[in-house]
Design an enzyme around this catalytic site. Structure first.
Site, PDB file in Angstrom:
ATOM      1  N   SER A 144       0.844  -1.194   0.000  1.00 30.80           N
ATOM      2  CA  SER A 144       0.000   0.000   0.000  1.00 30.80           C
ATOM      3  C   SER A 144       0.875   1.239   0.000  1.00 30.80           C
ATOM      4  O   SER A 144       2.003   1.199   0.509  1.00 30.80           O
ATOM      5  CB  SER A 144      -0.882   0.013   1.246  1.00 30.80           C
ATOM      6  OG  SER A 144      -1.478   1.287   1.401  1.00 30.80           O
ATOM      7  N   TYR A 157      -1.403   0.530  10.686  1.00 31.14           N
ATOM      8  CA  TYR A 157      -1.557  -0.131   9.387  1.00 31.14           C
ATOM      9  C   TYR A 157      -0.356   0.180   8.491  1.00 31.14           C
ATOM     10  O   TYR A 157       0.244  -0.703   7.879  1.00 31.14           O
ATOM     11  CB  TYR A 157      -2.855   0.358   8.736  1.00 31.14           C
ATOM     12  CG  TYR A 157      -3.089  -0.112   7.312  1.00 31.14           C
ATOM     13  CD1 TYR A 157      -3.560  -1.399   7.057  1.00 31.14           C
ATOM     14  CD2 TYR A 157      -2.863   0.753   6.226  1.00 31.14           C
ATOM     15  CE1 TYR A 157      -3.794  -1.820   5.748  1.00 31.14           C
ATOM     16  CE2 TYR A 157      -3.095   0.334   4.918  1.00 31.14           C
ATOM     17  CZ  TYR A 157      -3.561  -0.950   4.688  1.00 31.14           C
ATOM     18  OH  TYR A 157      -3.786  -1.361   3.399  1.00 31.14           O
TER      19      TYR A 157
HETATM   20  N1  LIG Z   1      -8.810  -0.778  -0.151  1.00 31.24           N
HETATM   21  C1  LIG Z   1      -7.738   0.003  -0.149  1.00 31.24           C
HETATM   22  O1  LIG Z   1      -7.847   1.231  -0.150  1.00 31.24           O
HETATM   23  C2  LIG Z   1      -6.370  -0.591  -0.181  1.00 31.24           C
HETATM   24  C3  LIG Z   1      -5.308   0.242  -0.490  1.00 31.24           C
HETATM   25  C4  LIG Z   1      -4.024  -0.280  -0.531  1.00 31.24           C
HETATM   26  C5  LIG Z   1      -3.833  -1.603  -0.223  1.00 31.24           C
HETATM   27  N2  LIG Z   1      -4.880  -2.388   0.108  1.00 31.24           N
HETATM   28  C6  LIG Z   1      -4.594  -3.796   0.457  1.00 31.24           C
HETATM   29  O2  LIG Z   1      -5.154  -4.641  -0.500  1.00 31.24           O
HETATM   30  C7  LIG Z   1      -5.519  -5.889   0.098  1.00 31.24           C
HETATM   31  C8  LIG Z   1      -6.965  -6.221  -0.254  1.00 31.24           C
HETATM   32  O3  LIG Z   1      -7.799  -5.216   0.259  1.00 31.24           O
HETATM   33  P1  LIG Z   1      -9.296  -4.989  -0.207  1.00 31.24           P
HETATM   34  O4  LIG Z   1      -9.444  -3.547  -0.451  1.00 31.24           O
HETATM   35  O5  LIG Z   1      -9.665  -5.929  -1.260  1.00 31.24           O
HETATM   36  O6  LIG Z   1     -10.060  -5.278   1.156  1.00 31.24           O
HETATM   37  P2  LIG Z   1     -11.082  -6.403   1.579  1.00 31.24           P
HETATM   38  O7  LIG Z   1     -12.090  -6.621   0.545  1.00 31.24           O
HETATM   39  O8  LIG Z   1     -11.500  -6.022   2.960  1.00 31.24           O
HETATM   40  O9  LIG Z   1     -10.158  -7.696   1.672  1.00 31.24           O
HETATM   41  C9  LIG Z   1      -9.361  -7.987   2.767  1.00 31.24           C
HETATM   42  C10 LIG Z   1      -9.210  -9.496   2.810  1.00 31.24           C
HETATM   43  O10 LIG Z   1      -8.359  -9.861   3.877  1.00 31.24           O
HETATM   44  C11 LIG Z   1      -8.921 -11.014   4.466  1.00 31.24           C
HETATM   45  N3  LIG Z   1      -8.458 -11.221   5.815  1.00 31.24           N
HETATM   46  C12 LIG Z   1      -8.413 -10.362   6.836  1.00 31.24           C
HETATM   47  N4  LIG Z   1      -7.912 -10.961   7.915  1.00 31.24           N
HETATM   48  C13 LIG Z   1      -7.629 -12.229   7.572  1.00 31.24           C
HETATM   49  C14 LIG Z   1      -7.086 -13.343   8.240  1.00 31.24           C
HETATM   50  N5  LIG Z   1      -6.725 -13.277   9.527  1.00 31.24           N
HETATM   51  N6  LIG Z   1      -6.930 -14.485   7.566  1.00 31.24           N
HETATM   52  C15 LIG Z   1      -7.285 -14.585   6.293  1.00 31.24           C
HETATM   53  N7  LIG Z   1      -7.795 -13.568   5.594  1.00 31.24           N
HETATM   54  C16 LIG Z   1      -7.971 -12.391   6.231  1.00 31.24           C
HETATM   55  C17 LIG Z   1     -10.394 -10.765   4.419  1.00 31.24           C
HETATM   56  O11 LIG Z   1     -11.078 -11.980   4.626  1.00 31.24           O
HETATM   57  P3  LIG Z   1     -12.445 -12.091   5.459  1.00 31.24           P
HETATM   58  O12 LIG Z   1     -13.531 -12.154   4.462  1.00 31.24           O
HETATM   59  O13 LIG Z   1     -12.290 -13.381   6.193  1.00 31.24           O
HETATM   60  O14 LIG Z   1     -12.491 -10.914   6.361  1.00 31.24           O
HETATM   61  C18 LIG Z   1     -10.504 -10.254   3.005  1.00 31.24           C
HETATM   62  O15 LIG Z   1     -10.512 -11.314   2.095  1.00 31.24           O
HETATM   63  C19 LIG Z   1      -5.260  -5.708   1.584  1.00 31.24           C
HETATM   64  O16 LIG Z   1      -3.976  -6.240   1.880  1.00 31.24           O
HETATM   65  C20 LIG Z   1      -5.207  -4.211   1.755  1.00 31.24           C
HETATM   66  O17 LIG Z   1      -4.404  -3.854   2.845  1.00 31.24           O
HETATM   67  C21 LIG Z   1      -6.153  -1.928   0.123  1.00 31.24           C
END
Ligand SMILES: NC(=O)c1ccc[n+]([C@@H]2O[C@H](COP(=O)([O-])OP(=O)(O)OC[C@H]3O[C@@H](n4cnc5c(N)ncnc54)[C@H](OP(=O)(O)O)[C@@H]3O)[C@@H](O)[C@H]2O)c1
Ligand SMILES: Cc1cc2nc3c(=O)[nH]c(=O)nc-3n(C[C@H](O)[C@H](O)[C@H](O)COP(=O)(O)OP(=O)(O)OC[C@H]3O[C@@H](n4cnc5c(N)ncnc54)[C@H](O)[C@@H]3O)c2cc1C
Lengths: 251, 457
Positions: A144, A157
């Site tokens: 990120s 974070y």
């Molecule tokens: N959205 C943003 O603005 C953004 C920006 C930069 C980077 N990112 C990164 O991109 C990645 C995906 O994010 P997203 O936006 O797609 O968010 P998201 O839809 O909330 O996805 C997060 C995922 O992490 C999983 N997760 C959380 N804790 C876990 C655990 N203990 N074991 C296994 N799985 C777990 C969640 O599974 P559950 O369904 O079980 O909760 C979900 O599948 C993340 O690493 C995030 O930090 C996001």
């Protein structure tokens, strides 16, 4: 196998319900991906994510996987590679946490750190080893921009992503010449459930845009991908803002 | 302690790609120097199997094997016997066509089929059942193979003759039936080492097809370079070069002293890093324009060296680097006679798309040979290079595949690095026989390549 354009035929998503992960899977299924493994904490959401990809014609399996349970990673992930090659692993799990709350609740902060950093270190090392034995594969890591410079507003974070980002870069260097390609993806603010309810800053992007950037990165065999591309310049500038000023920026 | 060292430690794990430099993977590369070493290397292949590799001129992933073994056959480079009266040669599979020319031209024999580069091995020529500018007369390489020795997965060496299933599976079989150790080849007699070449221009695609149809039979060698950037009325404008080995009688006095001397020219290597975008539509368009303009409208009987006529690119070592880091794709397909409309449509689409492609070549194939996965069939084949960086290229080529497969045509596996696996069956109707034979002679799947994994071959 990947084709000349880096398009994988099989994909493992760690964090199988991630919106960015699923957008990427959809994009790759439209190209060459036929087999998808969605690893995540068992839930109806995980199953319906699998169903949604099946309607696109992919063969999809869900795999119970908890980033925090690192003791079980070796067995769970190791087994996945024995059924056939996995051309690409996408590390998509992560939690944002709630900075204001977590500062006052250290165990909650630890959970963020352990999920985003420790859990990722464990899963990445295991997958890297399996990919190395295959002699090919891409390891795509969702880092990120928050890890570029920790901000007052979300340094728990941010620091976990900084650690992950540094780890993934080092891993990429360690795997250079092994046939395994590590790609670090640094999205800015992406409109997903992780960020739901937060104010959208400029350069806000979408899971679809991240997926498109990943597909292009695979084709170019890039090591780092910023989404949107302009984030690279923005973060370069921010990195050089003096501390006293940076502290007061409304970021 | 040397005796305790596992055999694997003797092998290098290195990154391997095809000529197009796409999709690198890592394998342990062994370079056997004897048949016994080949057999030992095959028996030592681990769970991810092994594949023979010649000079790596296949464009895609045919001669690479991620996580497994790659047997570099170029160490097996002996020419065993030459019968200078009949033109029969027995040689190892790692011998290059370049070497055969060096040794045999002075004796008045030329390779029966030569691709656009002489840096291919006999093993690679059989494995891909290659074709040359003389396909309409001489068929593909396998037609000139009298027998071959094949090391199969069980470690046995089988002498395989034309007309058998194993021969037909091996010629064009992309190394997947075993390792070819040696072959007996029938060479083609020549009086000189020069070519007598006729050049003419065709104003558009229909003009080109008409000329090839009407007069190809008069020439042993024929190929057309086609400008795929020309559009509208100039769509498919081309330069035809056709020729024959020059008879002694036409040589000027100066050359008559050494009529069979094999001479080649070499230019400096191509730079490894060309700034991206340099090979865009405009540059390539200019190049193509000049090439076309510079070609004579009609010229007959020009004497050319073999290297100039057959292998112009071999003069520039490592020319494949000019496409930069992302590498390039070579797209080659064939459609049968009667499918001229498909060819026109594909050429029109490529031109409209503006693929920055130098040196696209079009050729009229003659009868095919029996190899089950052999590429040529009677009809029209078009080959072009395109850098992978061109946006939307992946789906564009998928669309062309659909068109080609729909017309009963196919793409060439030696050039492929991106075909959608589902289309393979339509393109190669003898695939089931190939897979059945492979299951029989190689039940454990010892012979495997990235190509075979990608296409489930
Ligand atoms: N959205 C943003 O603005 C953004 C920006 C930069 C980077 N990112 C990164 O991109 C990645 C995906 O994010 P997203 O936006 O797609 O968010 P998201 O839809 O909330 O996805 C997060 C995922 O992490 C999983 N997760 C959380 N804790 C876990 C655990 N203990 N074991 C296994 N799985 C777990 C969640 O599974 P559950 O369904 O079980 O909760 C979900 O599948 C993340 O690493 C995030 O930090 C996001
Ligand atoms: C500039 C250029 C022009 C070309 N022009 C033509 C052309 O006009 N016509 C044409 O048909 N092709 C053409 N080709 C393609 C080339 O002829 C084929 O790819 C050929 O197979 C390359 O031979 P190689 O020795 O380099 O084999 P590699 O590329 O190393 O291997 C090709 C295949 O042959 C198999 N193989 C190699 N050695 C053995 C062995 N000993 N036993 C079993 N299998 C083996 C490999 O497993 C692999 O599947 C061209 C390529 C280039 C770079």
């Amino acid at each position: 196998m990947k084709d000349a354009f880096g398009a994988p035929q099989s994909l493992l998503v760690l964090g199988g319900t991630s919106e960015i992960g699923l957008a990427t899977a959809r994009r790759l299924i439209a190209r060459r991906t036929r087999t998808v493994l969605l690893a995540g904490r068992p839930s109806p959401a995980l199953e319906s994510a699998a169903d949604s990809l099946r309607t696109l014609g992919a063969e999809v399996r869900t795999v119970p996987f908890d980033a925090l349970d690192t003791a079980a990673h070796g067995e769970i992930l190791g087994k996945l590679f024995t059924d056939g090659d996995i051309d690409m692993v996408l590390l998509a799990f992560g939690v944002l946490g709630d900075q204001a709350h977590d500062e006052a609740d250290p165990p909650a902060a630890v959970q963020v750190a352990q999920t985003n950093y420790t859990g990722a270190v464990s899963a990445l090392l295991i997958c890297a080893q399996a990919l190395q034995a295959q002699g090919h594969g891409s390891l795509v890591v969702l880092s990120s921009v928050a890890g570029e410079r920790a901000r007052r507003a979300n340094f728990i974070y941010g620091s976990s992503k900084a650690g992950l980002d540094a780890f993934a870069q080092g891993l990429g260097d360690a795997l250079y010449g092994t046939g395994v390609h590590v790609m670090v993806v640094r999205p800015g603010f992406v409109r997903t459930r992780m960020t739901a309810g937060l104010d959208e800053p400029p350069l806000t992007t979408t899971p679809h845009a991240v997926a498109t950037a990943i597909e292009l990165g695979l084709r170019r065999r890039s090591e780092t991908v910023w989404v949107p591309g302009a984030m690279r310049a923005v973060m370069t500038a921010l990195r050089h803002v003096p501390r006293p000023l940076f502290r007061r920026l409304p970021l | 302690m040397a005796a305790d060292t596992p055999p694997d430690a003797l092998l290098d794990a290195v990154e391997v790609t095809g000529w197009g430099r796409t999709a690198p993977t890592v394998a342990r590369v062994a370079r056997p120097r004897s048949y016994a070493e080949v057999a030992a290397a095959v028996l030592a292949c681990g769970a991810r199997g092994g594949i023979a590799r010649g000079l790596g001129r296949a464009y895609g992933d045919a001669a690479q094997n991620a996580g497994g073994s790659v047997l570099d056959m170029t160490g097996l480079d002996r020419i065993h016997t030459v019968d200078a009266t009949t033109g029969t040669v027995v040689c190892d599979a790692g011998v290059s066509l370049h070497r055969l020319m060096e040794v045999l031209l002075p004796l008045g024999w030329f390779v029966p089929v030569s691709p656009g580069t002489r840096y291919v091995t006999v093993g690679g020529a059989i494995g891909a059942d290659i074709h040359g500018k003389n396909h309409h007369v001489s068929g593909s390489f396998s037609r000139h193979v009298r027998s071959l020795d094949l090391l199969t997965a069980d470690g046995e060496v089988r002498t395989v003759a034309p007309g058998t299933d194993l021969f037909d599976a091996t010629t064009g079989g992309m190394g997947l039936t075993g390792v070819i150790l040696s072959a007996t080849l029938q060479m083609h007699p020549v009086e000189t080492a020069l070519m007598s070449v006729d050049t003419e221009r065709a104003t558009d695609l229909d003009d080109l097809m008409a000329r090839l149809t009407a007069t190809d039979h008069r020439y042993r060698y024929s190929v057309a370079w086609i400008d795929l950037l020309a559009r509208g009325g100039a769509l498919g404008r081309s330069v035809l070069t056709r020729g024959e080995h020059a008879p002694y009688a036409v040589l000027p006095a100066r050359t008559r002293r050494a009529p069979l001397a094999f001479r080649t020219g070499r230019l400096p290597s191509a730079p490894s890093l060309v700034p991206e975008g340099l090979l865009g539509r405009t540059t390539v368009g200019l190049f193509n324009e000049l090439w076309y303009r510079k070609a004579p409208r009609l010229r007959t009987g020009q004497l050319q060296r073999i290297s100039t006529f057959f292998h112009p690119l071999d003069g520039v070592p490592h020319w494949n680097r000019v496409y930069g880091r992302g590498g390039f794709v070579q797209y080659q397909f064939v459609v049968g006679h009667g499918q001229e409309e498909t060819l026109r449509r594909v050429v029109r689409r490529i031109a409209r798309r503006g693929c920055p492609s130098f040196l696209a070549v079009l050729k009229r194939f003659g009868e095919g040979d029996p190899g089950w996965l052999s590429f040529p069939m009677p009809g029209w084949t078009l080959a072009l290079d395109i850098p992978t960086g061109m946006s939307g290229l992946d789906s564009f080529l998928d669309e062309l595949d659909e068109d080609v497969a729909g017309a009963g045509g196919r793409v060439y596996l030696a050039k492929d690095s991106r075909l959608r696996p589902e289309l393979l069956h339509a393109m190669y109707p003898k695939l089931p026989a190939f897979l059945a034979l492979r299951a029989e002679v190689d039940p454990r799947g010892v012979f495997r390549s990235d190509l075979s994994r990608r296409l489930a071959l």
